[in-house]
Design an enzyme around this catalytic site. Structure first.
Site, PDB file in Angstrom:
ATOM      1  N   SER A  29       0.824  -1.220   0.000  1.00 49.46           N
ATOM      2  CA  SER A  29       0.000   0.000   0.000  1.00 49.46           C
ATOM      3  C   SER A  29       0.848   1.254   0.000  1.00 49.46           C
ATOM      4  CB  SER A  29      -0.848   0.070   1.278  1.00 49.46           C
ATOM      5  OG  SER A  29      -1.910  -0.789   1.221  1.00 49.46           O
ATOM      6  N   HIS A  59      -3.260   0.559  -4.379  1.00 46.23           N
ATOM      7  CA  HIS A  59      -2.714  -0.654  -4.999  1.00 46.23           C
ATOM      8  C   HIS A  59      -3.108  -0.683  -6.470  1.00 46.23           C
ATOM      9  CE1 HIS A  59      -1.506  -3.174  -1.504  1.00 46.23           C
ATOM     10  NE2 HIS A  59      -2.357  -2.401  -0.871  1.00 46.23           N
ATOM     11  N   ASN A 233       1.896   3.801  10.949  1.00 46.87           N
ATOM     12  CA  ASN A 233       1.173   4.235  12.154  1.00 46.87           C
ATOM     13  C   ASN A 233       1.683   3.447  13.356  1.00 46.87           C
ATOM     14  OD1 ASN A 233      -0.442   2.059  10.521  1.00 46.87           O
ATOM     15  ND2 ASN A 233      -1.055   1.755  12.650  1.00 46.87           N
TER      16      ASN A 233
HETATM   17  N1  HPA Z   1      -2.679  -2.910  11.248  1.00 47.98           N
HETATM   18  C1  HPA Z   1      -2.814  -3.758  10.192  1.00 47.98           C
HETATM   19  N2  HPA Z   1      -2.381  -3.458   8.984  1.00 47.98           N
HETATM   20  C2  HPA Z   1      -1.780  -2.275   8.804  1.00 47.98           C
HETATM   21  C3  HPA Z   1      -1.605  -1.356   9.849  1.00 47.98           C
HETATM   22  C4  HPA Z   1      -2.083  -1.697  11.144  1.00 47.98           C
HETATM   23  O1  HPA Z   1      -1.954  -0.939  12.119  1.00 47.98           O
HETATM   24  N3  HPA Z   1      -0.966  -0.283   9.324  1.00 47.98           N
HETATM   25  C5  HPA Z   1      -0.764  -0.545   8.014  1.00 47.98           C
HETATM   26  N4  HPA Z   1      -1.251  -1.746   7.679  1.00 47.98           N
END
Ligand code: HPA
Length: 276
Positions: A29, A59, A233
């Site tokens: 992503s 994507h 994140n």
């Molecule tokens: N959790 C699952 N998939 C993810 C996350 C997450 O915090 N961040 C980016 N892909």
């Protein structure tokens, strides 16, 4: 019904018959800009191979052939996720295409949430092991002995030598990377805070919804694997900020800018290892 590997290979032969990639790359992503590093690209949509097309924003669904630092590569621009309804068969086919084209290595990139406060959004993390928390395994079913053994050893699935080279190159470029254990959920929900606390006690450093099926298929057929995560994140419950897909794309972009610099240098530096 997914196409057979043979059917997909004959389409590829028609459009990119003179491409003999040594390295495969899967872009996660928000990491599609990495494909722009490919020189003299030849592009084939997954649809032309009869494969399902990904539906996630950020994507694309293209196979891109070309070179990076004079190394022939094939890039899977856009991956197939189980949570979209993609089958294990289609994921197996995509990875085995890379093997059948003659590649020796697979560089898997992904977006992931960090369970470590010291590795925040926009950072890059190398995957050194994984926990398969998805409810299945892509090798379930009759084993194709021509591809690999029934029972696959996943110790050092993420190649230690290639990891070392990647970390050295990244440090040299003033973008040092940490290593950690990737835990894969099925998705598409982000985790609950309780799940994240549980995953932490299990030893996870990163969480995401992909990587593991592809790596299992790649190791089964003997591809050397490098796994690199763009931290988008802090995992759910670890910060004030709510986790959203849009937010993850924003930080994926920051990490992607680092990867766009590191990956070509890594490919150059690790050429002998990647191609053997
Ligand atoms: N959790 C699952 N998939 C993810 C996350 C997450 O915090 N961040 C980016 N892909």
């Amino acid at each position: 019904m997914e196409p057979s590997l043979d059917a997909a290979m004959s389409v590829i032969k028609k459009y990119a018959g003179n491409s003999f990639p040594k390295v495969g790359m899967i872009l996660g992503s928000g990491l599609a800009p990495l494909a722009d590093q490919i020189v003299n690209p030849i592009t084939i949509p997954y649809q032309a191979l009869g494969l399902s097309t990904g539906t996630v924003m950020g994507h694309a669904s293209l196979l891109v052939f070309g070179t990076i630092k004079d190394v022939p590569v094939v890039c899977l621009k856009g991956r197939l996720h189980l949570y979209e309804g993609a089958s294990y068969e289609s994921i197996r086919t995509l990875v085995r295409i890379v093997k059948h084209l003659g590649a020796h290595s697979l560089l898997v990139t992904c977006a992931a949430g960090s369970l470590r406060k010291d590795v925040g959004p926009g950072e890059v993390m190398l995957i050194n092991d994984h926990i398969n928390f998805q409810p299945g395994n892509p090798l379930v079913g009759p084993n194709d002995e021509s591809m690999g053994p029934r029972f696959v050893n996943l110790e050092d699935a993420y190649d230690p030598g290639l990891r070392k080279t990647f970390a050295t190159v990244a440090s040299r470029m003033n973008m040092p990377v940490q290593e950690g254990v990737y835990l894969s959920t099925l998705g598409p929900c982000f985790e609950t805070p309780a799940e994240i606390r549980a995953f932490k006690t299990m030893g996870a450093d990163l969480v995401g919804m992909s990587v593991v099926p592809e790596v299992i298929v790649a190791r089964h057929c003997g591809l050397r694997v490098v796994g690199v995560a763009a931290i988008t994140n802090l995992a759910v419950g670890m910060s004030e900020e709510k986790v959203t897909h849009e937010g993850t794309l924003q930080y994926a972009d920051i990490a992607a800018r680092k990867l766009v610099k590191i990956i070509p240098e890594f490919i150059h530096e690790a050429k002998a290892e990647l191609c053997a």
